[in-house]
Design a protein around this motif. Structure first.
Motif, PDB file in Angstrom:
ATOM      1  N   VAL A 107      -9.317 -43.829  37.994  1.00 29.74           N
ATOM      2  CA  VAL A 107     -10.251 -44.095  37.175  1.00 29.74           C
ATOM      3  C   VAL A 107      -9.572 -44.941  36.153  1.00 29.74           C
ATOM      4  O   VAL A 107      -8.752 -44.502  35.154  1.00 29.74           O
ATOM      5  CB  VAL A 107     -11.092 -43.076  36.538  1.00 29.74           C
ATOM      6  N   LEU A 124     -14.018 -36.435  41.561  1.00 28.30           N
ATOM      7  CA  LEU A 124     -12.803 -36.695  41.120  1.00 28.30           C
ATOM      8  C   LEU A 124     -12.158 -35.576  40.564  1.00 28.30           C
ATOM      9  O   LEU A 124     -11.608 -35.513  39.344  1.00 28.30           O
ATOM     10  CB  LEU A 124     -13.025 -37.725  39.849  1.00 28.30           C
ATOM     11  N   VAL A 175     -14.008 -47.197  37.728  1.00 23.94           N
ATOM     12  CA  VAL A 175     -13.416 -46.699  39.051  1.00 23.94           C
ATOM     13  C   VAL A 175     -12.766 -47.878  39.758  1.00 23.94           C
ATOM     14  O   VAL A 175     -13.319 -48.601  40.199  1.00 23.94           O
ATOM     15  CB  VAL A 175     -14.453 -45.681  39.827  1.00 23.94           C
ATOM     16  N   TYR A 217     -12.764 -52.943  41.202  1.00 24.46           N
ATOM     17  CA  TYR A 217     -12.941 -51.934  40.307  1.00 24.46           C
ATOM     18  C   TYR A 217     -14.258 -52.219  39.719  1.00 24.46           C
ATOM     19  O   TYR A 217     -14.573 -53.530  39.327  1.00 24.46           O
ATOM     20  CB  TYR A 217     -11.924 -51.620  39.074  1.00 24.46           C
TER      21      TYR A 217
END
Length: 429
Positions: free
Chosen positions: A13, A64, A109, A115
């Motif tokens: 992240v 996550l 992310v 990303y």
């Protein structure tokens, strides 16, 4: 462990530039079989159920780790200036009473070299299984199977051209990913496959759509046609009509091959699972061969033997179909081509034994090669009758009518094939 899985060393992240984004690992898993609103926030909470030991490629969201937990490798929302709490709750519940609960969040992310800002599920509580070995679940499945609160699995978000103009984004233009596994690790390739990884010819087959209750069809699983399954040369899929194929789900999260104990209302002359039980004990270290689009793929004896037992199991309950699990992937190159959402394709090839799976994140052209750590594969602790070993008595539990046989006609797009064969694909109990 009850299921095999893999974790990614290339998922993180990002947050804002000044935030210290933590490296996390992603566990590929979990095709969720049922969805219904439940809990405190009925618009956001989703209850998902699946059969024990069956985890798969159609992941619905990214989980996550435990938010706020101080353990290394997990996501810390307070260290990201771009983190957003969407104020929606979720719960993932497994049929063996394991569960994950938390809330839906949004942040930037990154997977490999790509990303985007996207939604994911942030786990605040977990129960059952050894979740400590992996910090999350990585979404590589179809949008049709996704939660309403998390409409895009991560891979689709990373390949969404509409996100290319986002301030913090680098979108993968070629919506293809390749999965390769060994006994102890794996490699995820984003944007294609490495030709050097393949030995011999590749074969391409269409993904089959799943029939829905309203009579329509949608892509829910990486489901393909299998024409033959043999052990030591003995055919397990003894079709009454030779033009029929059984539908199999490519499922790297399932440890074993999982075959139906079912004749599909006479479509098969014998139960594939019972036939394996009958033949295996009389054979000396037999090879398993699986035929897809006319090409045979071999599973050596040592690859499918786990804990001194054949890693071939009976499909319990739903769906009545065939799962190609972890042991199938160990010598394979499995390419998922999702560039055409109306006709996704799977390309398969035997992996070159000389090809070494990457141990570090690297970029080759437009491809990102992501190293995968792999959880140990152990057979589920099921009753002896559920294992594919010789037994005097086999379980006679009745299956649901989810699975299907189909006319193998690769010239038709998958959805048209599904609609054309739908009356034959839903045998009655």
């Amino acid at each position: 462990m009850e299921f095999g899985g893999w974790v990614s060393g290339g998922l993180s992240v990002r947050g804002a530039e000044e935030s210290s984004a933590r490296q996390i690992k992603g566990l590929r898993g979990a095709r969720m079989r049922r969805q219904r609103a439940e809990g405190l926030s009925r618009s956001g909470m989703r209850m998902l159920r699946k059969s024990r030991g069956v985890v798969s490629s159609a992941v619905l969201c990214v989980l996550l780790g435990c938010c706020g937990n101080a353990e290394a490798g997990q996501f810390h929302p307070n260290k990201s200036s771009t983190f957003k709490n969407m104020e929606q709750l979720f719960k993932v519940e497994y049929l063996d009473n394991a569960s994950l609960t938390g809330f839906v969040a949004e942040d930037v992310v990154q997977l490999g070299g790509y990303y985007v800002s996207t939604r994911f599920g942030c786990v605040t509580n977990s129960k059952g299984h050894d979740w400590a070995q992996a910090d999350g679940i990585l979404g590589m499945g179809f949008p049709a199977a996704a939660l309403r609160s998390v409409p895009f699995p991560l891979f689709w978000a990373l390949t969404d051209p509409n996100r290319a103009e986002q301030k913090q984004s680098k979108v993968l233009e070629n919506r293809i990913f390749t999965l390769m596994l060994s006994e102890d690790r794996g490699e995820l390739v984003l944007g294609g496959h490495d030709p050097k990884s393949v030995q011999g010819e590749l074969v391409t087959t269409p993904v089959r759509a799943s029939p829905l209750p309203d009579g329509s069809a949608a892509f829910m699983h990486y489901m393909i046609d299998v024409q033959s399954l043999t052990v030591g040369g003995h055919e397990l899929l003894q079709f009454k009509d030779k033009s029929i194929a059984i539908q199999a789900i490519l499922d790297s999260g399932t440890s074993c091959l999982v075959v139906p104990d079912d004749t599909f209302e006479g479509g098969l002359l014998v139960s594939p699972f019972k036939e394996f039980q009958k033949q295996f004990g009389d054979l000396d270290e037999p090879m398993i061969e699986i035929t897809i689009e006319g090409q045979k793929f071999q599973l050596p004896y040592d690859d499918y033997m786990v804990d001194d037992k054949p890693c071939v199991m009976k499909m319990k309950s739903t769906p009545r179909t065939f799962l190609l699990g972890d042991v199938f992937f160990r010598r394979m190159v499995v390419v998922h081509n999702l560039n055409n959402p109306l006709q996704p394709l799977i390309t398969l090839g035997q992996r070159d034994p000389k090809y070494e799976l990457t141990a570090e994140l690297k970029t080759i052209g437009e491809r990102s090669h992501v190293p995968l750590g792999k959880k140990a594969v152990h057979k589920p602790n099921l009753p002896e009758s559920e294992h594919a070993v010789s037994a005097k008595k086999a379980s006679s539990a009745k299956s649901s009518n989810v699975g299907q046989l189909s006319q193998h006609n690769p010239s038709l797009p998958p959805i048209q094939q599904q609609q054309q064969q739908q009356p034959q694909q839903q045998p009655q109990q």
